[in-house]
Each structure stands twice: as structure tokens, then as C-alpha cells.
Design a protein around this motif. Structure first.
Motif, PDB file in Angstrom:
ATOM      1  N   MET A  55       0.822  -1.203   0.000  1.00 48.98           N
ATOM      2  CA  MET A  55       0.000   0.000   0.000  1.00 48.98           C
ATOM      3  C   MET A  55       0.859   1.257   0.000  1.00 48.98           C
ATOM      4  N   ARG A  56       1.937   1.245   0.788  1.00 50.08           N
ATOM      5  CA  ARG A  56       2.828   2.406   0.833  1.00 50.08           C
ATOM      6  C   ARG A  56       3.476   2.658  -0.526  1.00 50.08           C
ATOM      7  N   GLN A  57       3.673   1.596  -1.299  1.00 48.08           N
ATOM      8  CA  GLN A  57       4.323   1.708  -2.606  1.00 48.08           C
ATOM      9  C   GLN A  57       3.333   1.974  -3.734  1.00 48.08           C
ATOM     10  N   SER A  58       2.037   1.909  -3.450  1.00 46.90           N
ATOM     11  CA  SER A  58       1.022   2.039  -4.490  1.00 46.90           C
ATOM     12  C   SER A  58       0.432   3.447  -4.510  1.00 46.90           C
ATOM     13  N   ASP A  59      -0.097   3.807  -5.673  1.00 46.01           N
ATOM     14  CA  ASP A  59      -0.762   5.100  -5.816  1.00 46.01           C
ATOM     15  C   ASP A  59      -2.264   4.979  -5.600  1.00 46.01           C
ATOM     16  N   VAL A  60      -2.846   3.850  -6.020  1.00 44.18           N
ATOM     17  CA  VAL A  60      -4.292   3.680  -6.013  1.00 44.18           C
ATOM     18  C   VAL A  60      -4.643   2.317  -5.429  1.00 44.18           C
ATOM     19  N   PHE A  61      -5.650   2.294  -4.565  1.00 45.99           N
ATOM     20  CA  PHE A  61      -6.189   1.032  -4.049  1.00 45.99           C
ATOM     21  C   PHE A  61      -7.558   0.821  -4.667  1.00 45.99           C
ATOM     22  N   LEU A  62      -7.714  -0.250  -5.431  1.00 44.78           N
ATOM     23  CA  LEU A  62      -8.946  -0.537  -6.157  1.00 44.78           C
ATOM     24  C   LEU A  62      -9.734  -1.643  -5.469  1.00 44.78           C
ATOM     25  N   MET A  63     -10.951  -1.339  -5.044  1.00 48.41           N
ATOM     26  CA  MET A  63     -11.844  -2.378  -4.528  1.00 48.41           C
ATOM     27  C   MET A  63     -13.293  -1.929  -4.717  1.00 48.41           C
ATOM     28  N   PRO A  64     -13.790  -1.999  -5.969  1.00 47.47           N
ATOM     29  CA  PRO A  64     -15.159  -1.555  -6.281  1.00 47.47           C
ATOM     30  C   PRO A  64     -16.177  -2.658  -6.000  1.00 47.47           C
ATOM     31  N   SER A  65     -16.361  -2.989  -4.738  1.00 52.75           N
ATOM     32  CA  SER A  65     -17.151  -4.153  -4.320  1.00 52.75           C
ATOM     33  C   SER A  65     -18.619  -4.044  -4.739  1.00 52.75           C
ATOM     34  N   TYR A  66     -19.209  -5.192  -5.028  1.00 52.46           N
ATOM     35  CA  TYR A  66     -20.648  -5.271  -5.239  1.00 52.46           C
ATOM     36  C   TYR A  66     -21.382  -5.119  -3.906  1.00 52.46           C
ATOM     37  N   PHE A  67     -20.783  -5.663  -2.841  1.00 47.51           N
ATOM     38  CA  PHE A  67     -21.380  -5.623  -1.500  1.00 47.51           C
ATOM     39  C   PHE A  67     -20.250  -5.461  -0.508  1.00 47.51           C
ATOM     40  N   GLU A  68     -20.365  -4.455   0.370  1.00 43.42           N
ATOM     41  CA  GLU A  68     -19.303  -4.200   1.337  1.00 43.42           C
ATOM     42  C   GLU A  68     -19.919  -3.547   2.564  1.00 43.42           C
ATOM     43  N   SER A  69     -19.912  -4.258   3.694  1.00 41.96           N
ATOM     44  CA  SER A  69     -20.502  -3.684   4.897  1.00 41.96           C
ATOM     45  C   SER A  69     -19.677  -2.506   5.417  1.00 41.96           C
ATOM     46  N   TYR A  70     -18.359  -2.565   5.248  1.00 40.77           N
ATOM     47  CA  TYR A  70     -17.512  -1.435   5.652  1.00 40.77           C
ATOM     48  C   TYR A  70     -16.287  -1.346   4.736  1.00 40.77           C
ATOM     49  N   GLY A  71     -15.233  -2.122   5.042  1.00 38.06           N
ATOM     50  CA  GLY A  71     -14.022  -2.096   4.232  1.00 38.06           C
ATOM     51  C   GLY A  71     -12.841  -1.528   4.989  1.00 38.06           C
ATOM     52  N   LEU A  72     -12.310  -2.310   5.952  1.00 40.07           N
ATOM     53  CA  LEU A  72     -11.175  -1.831   6.741  1.00 40.07           C
ATOM     54  C   LEU A  72      -9.962  -1.525   5.873  1.00 40.07           C
ATOM     55  N   VAL A  73      -9.814  -2.241   4.757  1.00 42.89           N
ATOM     56  CA  VAL A  73      -8.641  -2.031   3.901  1.00 42.89           C
ATOM     57  C   VAL A  73      -8.645  -0.639   3.272  1.00 42.89           C
ATOM     58  N   TYR A  74      -9.809  -0.030   3.097  1.00 45.42           N
ATOM     59  CA  TYR A  74      -9.831   1.348   2.586  1.00 45.42           C
ATOM     60  C   TYR A  74      -9.095   2.267   3.553  1.00 45.42           C
ATOM     61  N   LEU A  75      -9.347   2.086   4.853  1.00 42.37           N
ATOM     62  CA  LEU A  75      -8.694   2.928   5.859  1.00 42.37           C
ATOM     63  C   LEU A  75      -7.191   2.666   5.876  1.00 42.37           C
ATOM     64  N   GLU A  76      -6.807   1.397   5.771  1.00 43.83           N
ATOM     65  CA  GLU A  76      -5.384   1.063   5.756  1.00 43.83           C
ATOM     66  C   GLU A  76      -4.691   1.727   4.566  1.00 43.83           C
ATOM     67  N   ALA A  77      -5.359   1.707   3.418  1.00 45.07           N
ATOM     68  CA  ALA A  77      -4.779   2.328   2.228  1.00 45.07           C
ATOM     69  C   ALA A  77      -4.674   3.840   2.399  1.00 45.07           C
ATOM     70  N   MET A  78      -5.719   4.459   2.925  1.00 43.80           N
ATOM     71  CA  MET A  78      -5.714   5.910   3.115  1.00 43.80           C
ATOM     72  C   MET A  78      -4.577   6.343   4.030  1.00 43.80           C
ATOM     73  N   ALA A  79      -4.320   5.560   5.057  1.00 46.31           N
ATOM     74  CA  ALA A  79      -3.233   5.886   5.986  1.00 46.31           C
ATOM     75  C   ALA A  79      -1.883   5.916   5.283  1.00 46.31           C
ATOM     76  N   GLN A  80      -1.750   5.137   4.207  1.00 45.98           N
ATOM     77  CA  GLN A  80      -0.494   5.078   3.471  1.00 45.98           C
ATOM     78  C   GLN A  80      -0.458   6.058   2.307  1.00 45.98           C
ATOM     79  N   GLY A  81      -1.434   6.989   2.268  1.00 43.47           N
ATOM     80  CA  GLY A  81      -1.462   7.969   1.196  1.00 43.47           C
ATOM     81  C   GLY A  81      -1.804   7.365  -0.143  1.00 43.47           C
ATOM     82  N   THR A  82      -2.562   6.271  -0.112  1.00 46.19           N
ATOM     83  CA  THR A  82      -2.975   5.579  -1.328  1.00 46.19           C
ATOM     84  C   THR A  82      -4.437   5.916  -1.601  1.00 46.19           C
ATOM     85  N   ILE A  83      -4.744   6.291  -2.812  1.00 41.96           N
ATOM     86  CA  ILE A  83      -6.084   6.768  -3.164  1.00 41.96           C
ATOM     87  C   ILE A  83      -7.045   5.586  -3.247  1.00 41.96           C
ATOM     88  N   PRO A  84      -8.081   5.537  -2.399  1.00 49.08           N
ATOM     89  CA  PRO A  84      -9.028   4.430  -2.468  1.00 49.08           C
ATOM     90  C   PRO A  84     -10.085   4.683  -3.551  1.00 49.08           C
TER      91      PRO A  84
END
Length: 380
Positions: free
Chosen positions: A265-294
Motif C-alpha cells: 500500500m505504501r508503494q502504491s498510488d491507487v487502491f482498487l476495490m469496487p465491491s458489489y457488496f461491502e458492509s464497511y471495508g477496513l482495507v480502505y482505511l489502511e490504504a488511506m493511511a499510506q497515502g494511497t487513493i481508495p
């Protein structure tokens, strides 16, 4: 002033048939770590053999009946070990399971919600199923001392749906004690770097989390743009295999340790997860913390996580829409920089573990204080 001895009983089994289950692990192991940041709460995780037996038996029955395609009517309530609760000296219960049907008189902080109806219907639920869920959840909402949801959007919607108990709904984000934001020097290096758009997908369930949508979007891009998109996929594809397309700069891995995921995540620019169903998505927060665009699906909770698109990209998930977003991110360095900085700032302001821990302890203390006043016969 916070009470130094607010004690919370965590109603969750000491072992579970699915030891990697996120909900169980969060309740059992993550919530007690609030006391690493806030010393005025003490947590007692259930040790009861009865609780472990009851939860696992219910789960095993559900799985067996589903596999055998046998319909059954499951009790919509969990069971609290009242004896252990009393012996623990706790003032309240934290529950992420079904509402404990035998809680009568015990203050329960119920972490639960009714998810975005549009998302749930799109995922295949029937209106009848949602109506049943509404009545079951309403029963718990009426009995709970507090209902903890994860976003303001849910809180506002549930307040409107259940005005008679609107004051019970409290929004507190998920608690991620091990997530540390990328340091500013590395962040500056990241946003000043030129080169391909480094994209990352992480998800055990690749179909539900939209990996096929990502492949379809990249395939729509002009060849010149495809070469600018470097995609790394980490997925066990536990809900069905998705054929790997012949795309340039595509790397697919089965699974890697969590610390390696954070490094990617720290090495990536964009985190892609366009889920059909997602109650929350903890990985979005993890990506945001690393300056990665969710890049998130256009559902209620995920829109709030990225502040309506100010700290990320909101997509319908359709290949044409997702492709357009990727092309914009490839072409517009200023857009990438602004979103990456906003994502990291939003994590620090709203989702950092110290901030979330304080919100939880404020909530727990409030419930314990109200319970104590009721026991003393004080009118609130």
C-alpha cells in the motif's frame, strides 16, 4: 472526568470455528486493545464454555442447513452468560453478535446496523428478507442501551427510521490499533514520483470485491494507457476463480502476510476495490493511511469513508466509469496528489487509533454512568 474503572464485558466466544473471521477477531482481540490508548476502560472477554458452545453450535447448524439446502428458522438472538457477567464485575456488555435475548436489565452496547438497502437489494436480497431484518433489528434497537454504528450516514438514516430511539444511535468508526500513517518524507517522495500508475487490489473474495470489474475496466483502456497502469492483485479468490486476462504489467498473488500488504500500500498510488457488496471495508482505511487513493463503490458507508469523493474516487463499478477514473488518474498528477494527501489527512483526523479509542471510551463511560444513575434512582 472519565471514570478509571469502567469495565466492559465483551460477549464473544473464546474460540470460533472460523478463526480468521474478521468480525470475531475484531470483537475478541481488537476491541480490548482500546486500553492501550485509553487507560480508563478495562475489558473482560468472555471465557464461558457455554458462550463458546452456543455460538459455534448456531454457526455450524447454519452452515450445515445451507449446504443441505434445508430451510430452518434460527433464533434471532444470542445468549449472554449472565452468571459470568455478574462475576466479572462489568458495568456493561459490548456485543457484535445478534442482540442477547436474555440481557434484561443489563446495559448493552450493541454494535450493529441495517445496511444500505440499495446495496443489499442489488446483491440479491428480497424485500421480504429486508422487512424481516428490519423487525428483528428494531427489537434489538429498542432494548439496547446504545447502538453503535460505523458511520454518520448510517446513524442519520437509522435515527429517521426509528425516531423513538434516535438518541441511542452513536457513530464510531472501526478501531485499527496497528495502522500507522506513512511518514511525511516518504509521502512526499511518493507523490513527487513520476512513472506508471501503481494500482493494488486486495481481497480474499475476488468476485464480491469487484476484481472482474477492474479487469474489464483496464481492458477498455487504450493500449497506450494500459501500459501506464501497473496492477498488483492479492487474492485467494475464495468465492470463485476469475480468469486472469492478458494485460501488461499485471501481477497476481494468492496471499501475502499483512505487513507485506501494508508495504505494498505504501508503494502504491491507487487502491482498487469496487465491491458489489461491502458492509464497511477496513482495507480502505489502511490504504488511506499510506497515502494511497481508495477507489470505492457508490454505497452509503464507502461514500462517507472517502468524504464523498474528496479523499478518494467513488465509482458505480461499471467498466466504463472505472476506466474513466483510471484514465483521469493517469493523466492528472495534480488530482492524484490532492486525493492522496486528502486520504492521509482524513485517516489522521477521523480514523487514527487514538481518536477512535477516545470515542469508544467516551461512549462506554456514558453508558456506565447512566447505568449507575439508574441504579441510584437518579432521574436523568
Amino acid at each position: 472526568m472519565m471514570s478509571p474503572d469502567t469495565k466492559i464485558y465483551i460477549q464473544t466466544p473464546k474460540w470460533f470455528l472460523r478463526p480468521t473471521n474478521t468480525d470475531w477477531r475484531y470483537t475478541r482481540f481488537t476491541i480490548p486493545r482500546i486500553q492501550e490508548f485509553e487507560r480508563n476502560c478495562v475489558f473482560y472477554a468472555a471465557r464461558s464454555n457455554w458462550t463458546a458452545f452456543h455460538v459455534n453450535a448456531r454457526y455450524a447448524r447454519h452452515v450445515l442447513c445451507r449446504k443441505l439446502k434445508i430451510s430452518f428458522e434460527q433464533d434471532p438472538h444470542s445468549v449472554l452468560d449472565r452468571k459470568e457477567f455478574a462475576q466479572s464485575g462489568s458495568q456493561l456488555v459490548f456485543c457484535h453478535d445478534d442482540f442477547p435475548g436474555n440481557a434484561g436489565g443489563i446495559a448493552v452496547v450493541w454494535q450493529n446496523s441495517i445496511l444500505d438497502r440499495a446495496m443489499t437489494l442489488a446483491w440479491g436480497a428480497s424485500k421480504e428478507q429486508l422487512d424481516i431484518e428490519y423487525e428483528v433489528k428494531k427489537s434489538g434497537f429498542l432494548k439496547a442501551a446504545v447502538v453503535q454504528v460505523s458511520t454518520e450516514a448510517e446513524r442519520e438514516r437509522l435515527c429517521a427510521w426509528f425516531p423513538e430511539v434516535a438518541e441511542k444511535f452513536v457513530a464510531v468508526p472501526f478501531f485499527l490499533p496497528d495502522v500507522t500513517p506513512i511518514d511525511l518524507d516518504r509521502m512526499n517522495e511518493k507523490i513527487e514520483r513520476s512513472g506508471p500508475l501503481r494500482c493494488l487490489f486486495v481481497g480474499h473474495e475476488a468476485k464480491r470485491k469487484g476484481l472482474g470489474r477492474i479487469y474489464a475496466a483496464i481492458e477498455r483502456l487504450p493500449t497506450s494507457v494500459q501500459r501506464q497502469v501497473h496492477l498488483t492483485v492479492i487474492s485467494g479468490q475464495t468465492d470463485g476463480t476469475i480468469a486472469t486476462p492478458l494485460l501488461p504489467n499485471l501481477q497476481v498473488m494468492d496471499a501475502v502476510p499483512h505487513d507485506q500488504v501494508l508495504q505494498l500500500m505504501r508503494q502504491s498510488d491507487v487502491f482498487l476495490m469496487p465491491s458489489y457488496f461491502e458492509s464497511y471495508g477496513l482495507v480502505y482505511l489502511e490504504a488511506m493511511a499510506q497515502g494511497t487513493i481508495p477507489v470505492v463503490p457508490d454505497w452509503e458507508v464507502q461514500r462517507e469513508i472517502v468524504d464523498g469523493g474528496r479523499a478518494g474516487i467513488v465509482t458505480s463499478g461499471e467498466a466504463i466509469d472505472l476506466a474513466a477514473s483510471l484514465e483521469r488518474l493517469c493523466d492528472d498528477a495534480e488530482l492524484r496528489t490532492g486525493l492522496a494527501i486528502s486520504a492521509r489527512q482524513r485517516f489522521e483526523q477521523f480514523f487514527a487509533p487514538s481518536i477512535v479509542a477516545r470515542k469508544y471510551t467516551t461512549l462506554f463511560h456514558r453508558v456506565a454512568h447512566q447505568r449507575g444513575e439508574r441504579e441510584l434512582g437518579v432521574t436523568l
